[in-house]
Design a protein around this motif. Structure first.
Motif, PDB file in Angstrom:
ATOM      1  N   PHE A  69       0.807  -1.224   0.000  1.00 56.66           N
ATOM      2  CA  PHE A  69       0.000   0.000   0.000  1.00 56.66           C
ATOM      3  C   PHE A  69       0.840   1.274   0.000  1.00 56.66           C
ATOM      4  N   GLY A  70       2.159   1.120   0.179  1.00 58.19           N
ATOM      5  CA  GLY A  70       3.023   2.287   0.134  1.00 58.19           C
ATOM      6  C   GLY A  70       3.548   2.689   1.502  1.00 58.19           C
ATOM      7  N   ALA A  71       4.706   3.362   1.480  1.00 55.03           N
ATOM      8  CA  ALA A  71       5.377   3.724   2.729  1.00 55.03           C
ATOM      9  C   ALA A  71       4.573   4.695   3.574  1.00 55.03           C
ATOM     10  N   ASP A  72       3.681   5.450   2.960  1.00 51.76           N
ATOM     11  CA  ASP A  72       2.877   6.431   3.692  1.00 51.76           C
ATOM     12  C   ASP A  72       1.440   5.958   3.914  1.00 51.76           C
ATOM     13  N   ALA A  73       1.187   4.673   3.693  1.00 53.11           N
ATOM     14  CA  ALA A  73      -0.176   4.149   3.791  1.00 53.11           C
ATOM     15  C   ALA A  73      -0.730   4.250   5.207  1.00 53.11           C
ATOM     16  N   LYS A  74      -2.037   4.407   5.294  1.00 55.37           N
ATOM     17  CA  LYS A  74      -2.735   4.430   6.570  1.00 55.37           C
ATOM     18  C   LYS A  74      -3.741   3.276   6.625  1.00 55.37           C
ATOM     19  N   VAL A  75      -3.902   2.709   7.802  1.00 53.44           N
ATOM     20  CA  VAL A  75      -4.859   1.610   7.965  1.00 53.44           C
ATOM     21  C   VAL A  75      -6.269   2.122   7.720  1.00 53.44           C
ATOM     22  N   TRP A  76      -7.153   1.197   7.366  1.00 58.60           N
ATOM     23  CA  TRP A  76      -8.511   1.614   7.006  1.00 58.60           C
ATOM     24  C   TRP A  76      -9.262   2.212   8.192  1.00 58.60           C
ATOM     25  N   ASP A  77      -8.906   1.811   9.422  1.00 56.59           N
ATOM     26  CA  ASP A  77      -9.615   2.297  10.610  1.00 56.59           C
ATOM     27  C   ASP A  77      -8.679   2.163  11.802  1.00 56.59           C
ATOM     28  N   ASN A  78      -8.251   3.286  12.355  1.00 60.65           N
ATOM     29  CA  ASN A  78      -7.275   3.197  13.448  1.00 60.65           C
ATOM     30  C   ASN A  78      -7.896   2.739  14.762  1.00 60.65           C
ATOM     31  N   GLU A  79      -9.215   2.567  14.781  1.00 57.90           N
ATOM     32  CA  GLU A  79      -9.864   1.958  15.946  1.00 57.90           C
ATOM     33  C   GLU A  79     -10.249   0.508  15.676  1.00 57.90           C
ATOM     34  N   GLY A  80     -10.162   0.107  14.406  1.00 57.11           N
ATOM     35  CA  GLY A  80     -10.522  -1.265  14.051  1.00 57.11           C
ATOM     36  C   GLY A  80      -9.360  -2.237  14.134  1.00 57.11           C
ATOM     37  N   VAL A  81      -8.136  -1.713  14.108  1.00 59.33           N
ATOM     38  CA  VAL A  81      -6.944  -2.562  14.223  1.00 59.33           C
ATOM     39  C   VAL A  81      -6.541  -2.638  15.686  1.00 59.33           C
ATOM     40  N   VAL A  82      -6.545  -3.843  16.235  1.00 58.17           N
ATOM     41  CA  VAL A  82      -6.193  -4.071  17.633  1.00 58.17           C
ATOM     42  C   VAL A  82      -4.914  -4.903  17.677  1.00 58.17           C
TER      43      VAL A  82
END
Length: 476
Positions: A69-82
């Motif tokens: 996804f690339g070096a600057d990629a962000k997760v789809w939901d920062n509250e969904g990843v535990v």
């Protein structure tokens, strides 16, 4: 569609209109892919509610996420990843320690809300964020909710099916895709229904039930199928016992294990529910189609063990009296919860162990419960200490997955062990020639007292008239 909505927090009406009768797992998948109906073997894109990873699989997942996804990629939901470090924590191994560092760096980069960090391995008690074993922590911290989809980079993620949700383990590549998109392509599993009926005897625990089932159908008996537990006996099981049932669905090859949510479920979830998210409670339709439908009379079951070297190598505990053992291990996501230790303490109260008995609480909460909760007026810690058990270890997976040589209770020699863990393959807890007998906490504690594989009825006078649920024995 049979659905119950939670009263608080409020939720909207049915999220999908059901066109045909479906099983519990099919309904949850239909909701997650916005379809009116799904059938076994349908390939569908499902929306993810929670993605969990830990220190063993997290670094690989993270590396692939940035690669794709690339070096600057962000997760789809920062509250969904535990992210829950838990496997190889209390070790001097530099590679294991580096894994946790990678998780910490990623959590900071992504501003993750739920990262249960540990910075001081010398004293877990000074790490307020550290929890312990991921599957038990997910439940205790409120990340398990009915009707949701939970993926985890661990095969025992199916543990969360106890909450009426679709929960299953996935690989690092799939997990990295979920990280970036919040979606995953899955094949809808066929469902096997296991109806558990009758009164549960006082000497029987959920571990006996699931070992019985796995022994009956084999380690490949539910391959890529949903194991749906039903029947009148479920109402007699606490949430921790239900987790034990679902946790080991993978030991039969299952895609997931699942139990319909009821008032017991809702009471547990509503006290914890991270973020106070609304959820939906689904139930299987009466005319749903099952791949198989099996019925068990709980009153007829006896304590069982899985002999080396497979979870389906079933035997009655009473028939293994000639097997002397070297140690007992009580711990893991399957057998290291508060009620597992309470069951062991019930049997060990007033007894002395004959073999080294290792205690590994799954989480900090379980550790504190051992220190503070009482049975017959004495804390579990007192009971274990007076019985001669080794002091409870720092909460983690510890020797369940073997780990580095300095892992607590790792079997570095070809020993025989009765364990409340979930796998007994060669090398699983360390030495490839060690032998592991999987058992319930009752059977493990009884075996510690005698020094051989023991039916708990041989050691403890269980009530023949009625069951005393373990959770009701604890004095708070």
């Amino acid at each position: 569609m049979t659905m119950v909505t939670q009263s608080a927090p409020a939720t909207t009406g049915p999220s999908v209109k059901i066109a045909q009768p479906m099983t519990l797992t099919e309904k949850i998948i239909a909701k997650a892919c916005d379809k009116s109906v799904v059938r076994p073997n349908d390939n569908v894109w499902v929306k993810t509610d929670v993605l969990m990873t830990h220190d063993v699989c997290g670094p690989g997942t993270i590396g692939n996420f940035y690669k794709e996804f690339g070096a600057d990629a962000k997760v789809w939901d920062n509250e969904g990843v535990v992210i829950i470090p838990d496997h190889y924590i209390f070790t001097a191994d530099p590679r294991a320690n580096r894994n946790v560092d990678i998780l910490r760096e990623f959590a900071a980069q992504q501003n993750l809300k739920y990262f249960y960090d540990i910075t001081d391995r010398g004293n877990f008690k000074v790490n307020p964020d550290y929890k312990g074993v991921c599957h038990v922590a997910l439940a205790q911290e409120g990340h398990c909710r009915p009707g949701e989809v939970l993926f985890g980079t661990d095969s025992h993620t199916c543990n969360a099916g106890a909450f009426g949700q679709f929960a299953t383990g996935i690989g690092n590549t799939d997990a990295s895709f979920v990280m970036g998109t919040g979606k995953l392509l899955i094949k809808t599993p066929a469902t096997m229904r296991f109806a558990l009926n009758g009164e549960i005897p006082d000497y029987l625990l959920a571990k006996d039930v699931i070992l019985q089932i796995i022994g009956d159908i084999g380690v490949a008996g539910a391959t890529y199928r949903s194991m749906e537990f039903a029947g009148s006996a479920l109402s007699q099981l606490s949430m921790e016992e239900r987790q034990t049932l679902c946790n080991m669905a993978i030991e039969a090859g299952g895609k997931n294990g699942i139990i319909p949510a009821d008032e017991i479920t809702r009471a547990y979830v509503d006290q914890r529910n991270a973020g106070q998210k609304p959820y939906e409670v689904f139930a299987a339709d009466a005319k749903a189609t099952y791949f198989a439908d099996k019925t068990y009379d709980m009153s007829q079951l006896e304590p069982v063990v899985a002999m080396p070297h497979s979870p389906d190598n079933k035997a009655l505990a009473k028939d293994c009296r000639d097997t002397k053992i070297d140690r007992v291990y009580i711990g893991s996501c399957t057998g290291g919860k508060t009620e597992d230790f309470a069951a062991a303490a019930r049997v060990l109260d007033g007894q002395k162990v004959r073999v080294p008995t290792f205690l590994v609480p799954a989480t900090q909460k379980v550790y504190n419960d051992i220190q503070n909760l009482k049975i017959n007026g004495r804390t579990m810690a007192q009971i274990f200490r007076e019985a001669g058990c080794i002091e409870p270890a720092s909460p983690s997976c510890a020797a369940c997955l073997g780990g580095p040589a300095d892992t607590f209770a790792r079997m570095n020699e070809p020993l025989l062990c009765v364990s409340t863990t979930n796998r007994n393959f060669p090398g699983r807890m360390g030495h490839k020639d060690a032998g592991i007998f999987l058992a319930s906490p009752y059977t493990a504690a009884a075996s510690a007292v005698t020094g051989y594989v023991t039916d708990p009825r041989e050691v403890y006078g269980f009530d023949k008239a009625r069951r005393h649920p373990v959770e009701t024995l604890l004095e708070r």
